[in-house]
Structures are given as structure tokens and as C-alpha cells.
Design a protein around this motif. Structure first.
Motif, PDB file in Angstrom:
ATOM      1  N   GLY B 104      54.832 -86.365 -56.780  1.00 12.86           N
ATOM      2  CA  GLY B 104      53.995 -85.243 -57.141  1.00 12.86           C
ATOM      3  C   GLY B 104      54.261 -84.855 -58.583  1.00 12.86           C
ATOM      4  N   THR B 105      53.475 -83.926 -59.084  1.00 12.01           N
ATOM      5  CA  THR B 105      53.589 -83.532 -60.483  1.00 12.01           C
ATOM      6  C   THR B 105      54.698 -82.518 -60.726  1.00 12.01           C
ATOM      7  OG1 THR B 105      51.818 -81.958 -60.101  1.00 12.01           O
ATOM      8  CG2 THR B 105      51.204 -84.068 -61.105  1.00 12.01           C
ATOM      9  N   GLY B 106      55.348 -82.077 -59.663  1.00 11.26           N
ATOM     10  CA  GLY B 106      56.506 -81.210 -59.815  1.00 11.26           C
ATOM     11  C   GLY B 106      56.183 -79.731 -59.768  1.00 11.26           C
ATOM     12  N   THR B 107      57.163 -78.942 -59.337  1.00  6.84           N
ATOM     13  CA  THR B 107      57.079 -77.482 -59.352  1.00  6.84           C
ATOM     14  C   THR B 107      58.295 -76.954 -60.085  1.00  6.84           C
ATOM     15  OG1 THR B 107      55.895 -77.352 -57.245  1.00  6.84           O
ATOM     16  CG2 THR B 107      57.032 -75.361 -57.995  1.00  6.84           C
ATOM     17  N   ARG B 108      58.030 -76.159 -61.124  1.00  8.50           N
ATOM     18  CA  ARG B 108      59.146 -75.579 -61.867  1.00  8.50           C
ATOM     19  C   ARG B 108      59.523 -74.244 -61.247  1.00  8.50           C
ATOM     20  NH1 ARG B 108      59.492 -72.567 -66.839  1.00  8.50           N
ATOM     21  NH2 ARG B 108      57.244 -72.751 -67.101  1.00  8.50           N
ATOM     22  N   LEU B 109      60.782 -74.100 -60.907  1.00 14.88           N
ATOM     23  CA  LEU B 109      61.279 -72.880 -60.259  1.00 14.88           C
ATOM     24  C   LEU B 109      62.073 -72.049 -61.254  1.00 14.88           C
ATOM     25  CD1 LEU B 109      61.795 -71.152 -57.722  1.00 14.88           C
ATOM     26  CD2 LEU B 109      63.835 -72.560 -57.316  1.00 14.88           C
ATOM     27  N   THR B 110      61.658 -70.805 -61.403  1.00 12.79           N
ATOM     28  CA  THR B 110      62.373 -69.835 -62.231  1.00 12.79           C
ATOM     29  C   THR B 110      62.984 -68.783 -61.321  1.00 12.79           C
ATOM     30  OG1 THR B 110      60.909 -70.171 -64.128  1.00 12.79           O
ATOM     31  CG2 THR B 110      62.155 -68.099 -64.056  1.00 12.79           C
ATOM     32  N   ILE B 111      64.225 -68.420 -61.569  1.00 12.09           N
ATOM     33  CA  ILE B 111      64.927 -67.397 -60.795  1.00 12.09           C
ATOM     34  C   ILE B 111      65.128 -66.172 -61.682  1.00 12.09           C
ATOM     35  CG2 ILE B 111      66.952 -66.855 -59.402  1.00 12.09           C
ATOM     36  CD1 ILE B 111      65.360 -69.190 -58.302  1.00 12.09           C
ATOM     37  N   ILE B 112      64.717 -65.023 -61.194  1.00 14.27           N
ATOM     38  CA  ILE B 112      64.926 -63.788 -61.949  1.00 14.27           C
ATOM     39  C   ILE B 112      65.980 -62.926 -61.247  1.00 14.27           C
ATOM     40  CG2 ILE B 112      62.658 -63.779 -63.025  1.00 14.27           C
ATOM     41  CD1 ILE B 112      61.701 -61.856 -60.889  1.00 14.27           C
ATOM     42  N   PRO B 113      66.740 -62.160 -62.028  1.00 15.12           N
ATOM     43  CA  PRO B 113      67.837 -61.362 -61.441  1.00 15.12           C
ATOM     44  C   PRO B 113      67.307 -60.300 -60.492  1.00 15.12           C
ATOM     45  CG  PRO B 113      68.044 -61.503 -63.825  1.00 15.12           C
ATOM     46  CD  PRO B 113      66.695 -62.053 -63.475  1.00 15.12           C
TER      47      PRO B 113
END
Lengths: 118, 113
Positions: B104-113
């Protein structure tokens, strides 16, 4: 520890120049692969090899060449015919799939080489 | 044509919240499915794989994925994310006997505090 080593980590190419990316594995895997990764496009297969002295084109082989003279090594040459070579290149290896056997085996990846144009 | 689709390009989750990353596949028969994680400037690390049997598979780093044939999905889940989970996640699949993996083209995961 067994693994896949790609070198160099960063590589710069001048216009009209061929460059070779190294990939070495000590996992005793028969199959090896080269992928190109561009933002938003996932991984695209360039070439793969299931056994020494044999390799097949992947989906985007134009402008690239490979050799497989040793089981452990699968170098990729980015030729001057590749007009847009700037990308992150990933090498992988796995147990060969033969007549369906080992279809569940994953590919193992190196840490990549980032190629840029000067 | 055989394909793997990740509908979400980018997901943002608060630290400690649950996570679900979507993956849909299109194969004639049950495919062999994999989830990988990639930290910036690094290669891909295998999180888990599915090929038969139990539809819920456990992986490393507290991840799990559920294979749902009726929905042609193989979604990745984690009950509580940590800041170190910020990365790009790739779903991949192959059909029986096929040497090639389709990503797949990927999923970018961002984590916020």
C-alpha cells in the motif's frame, strides 16, 4: 546478528553518471529485491532475484541494472538512463517461494540508501 | 488486479489513545498479508503477518491486526499508542506462490501529547 547491510547511506550522482548501490545479506536467503520509495507512492519493485545468476525485472526496471553473482550480494546500478533517480532505495531478502511453499514468509529490509542528484 | 489499499494518508492520535490503521485488499483467494513499520530514514520492520487460521493476529510492540474476509480488510490496531509509535505504516500482500509483495501507499502516524 543476521541482517541486510546497504551502503552507502547517502549517495550523490552527477548528471550522466552511473552509480552502484550495495546490498549484502547474511541471512542465507536465496531471494533478494530492490525497491524504490518516493513520498506518497509506497514501495515499487525495481528488480528481484530468486537465485544466484538469475534475476527478473520488476515494475519499474527502466534505467536500472542488477547482478547476482553471489548469494549474499545484489548490487543495483542506477544508470544515466534513469532520468529521475532521486529517491530512497531499499533492499530486501527472503526465503524463496517455490511452488507456493513459503508464501507466508516476509521480506526483511535493509536501512536504505538515499540517492540525490547534484 | 491484485492490490492493497491504505485509505488514510495521515492520521494523528493523542498519546495513550487507541489506534486503528486501515488496509483493504483485492485478491481472488485469501492473500498473505503483512504490516510493516518504517521510522524516518530507516528500512521496514515487520510488525505481524497473516496467512490462515485465527483472524486476529498478534505482533510486536503491542500491535494486532484482524483479517475480515467479508470486508476485504486487514486493519492494524493498538489499544494505547506511545510517542515512539510515530512512524509510517505499510500494509503488504501477496497471492499464493507469488514472489512479489504488493505494498500500500502507507499511512503516516503522528502522535500528539
Amino acid at each position: 546478528d543476521g541482517g541486510i547491510t546497504q551502503s552507502p547511506k547517502y549517495l550523490f550522482r552527477k548528471e550522466g553518471q552511473n552509480v552502484t548501490l550495495s546490498c549484502e545479506q547474511n541471512l542465507n536467503h536465496d531471494a533478494m529485491y530492490w525497491y524504490r520509495q518516493d513520498p506518497g507512492q509506497g514501495l515499487r519493485l525495481i528488480y528481484y532475484s530468486q537465485i544466484v545468476n538469475d534475476f527478473q525485472k520488476g515494475d519499474i526496471a527502466e534505467g536500472y541494472s542488477v547482478s547476482r553473482e553471489k548469494k549474499e550480494s545484489f548490487p543495483l546500478t542506477v544508470t544515466s538512463a534513469q532520468k529521475n533517480p532521486t529517491a530512497f532505495y531499499l533492499c530486501a531478502s527472503s526465503i524463496t517461494i517455490y511452488r507456493g511453499e513459503n508464501s507466508n514468509q516476509p521480506q526483511h529490509f535493509g536501512d536504505g540508501t538515499r540517492l540525490s542528484i547534484l | 488486479a491484485q492490490s492493497v489499499t491504505q485509505p488514510d494518508i495521515h492520521i494523528t492520535v493523542s498519546e495513550g489513545a487507541s489506534l486503528e490503521l486501515r488496509c483493504n485488499y483485492s485478491y481472488g483467494a485469501t492473500p498473505y498479508l503483512f504490516w510493516y513499520v518504517q521510522s524516518p530514514g530507516q528500512g521496514l520492520q515487520l510488525l505481524l503477518k497473516y496467512f490462515s487460521g485465527d483472524t486476529l493476529v498478534q505482533g510486536i510492540k503491542g500491535f494486532e491486526a484482524e483479517f475480515k474476509r467479508s470486508q476485504s480488510s486487514f486493519n492494524l490496531r493498538k489499544p494505547s499508542v506511545h510517542w515512539s509509535d510515530a512512524a509510517e505504516y505499510f500494509c503488504a500482500g501477496r497471492s499464493f506462490g507469488n514472489e512479489k509483495l504488493t505494498f500500500g501507499t502507507g499511512t503516516r502516524l503522528t502522535i500528539i501529547p
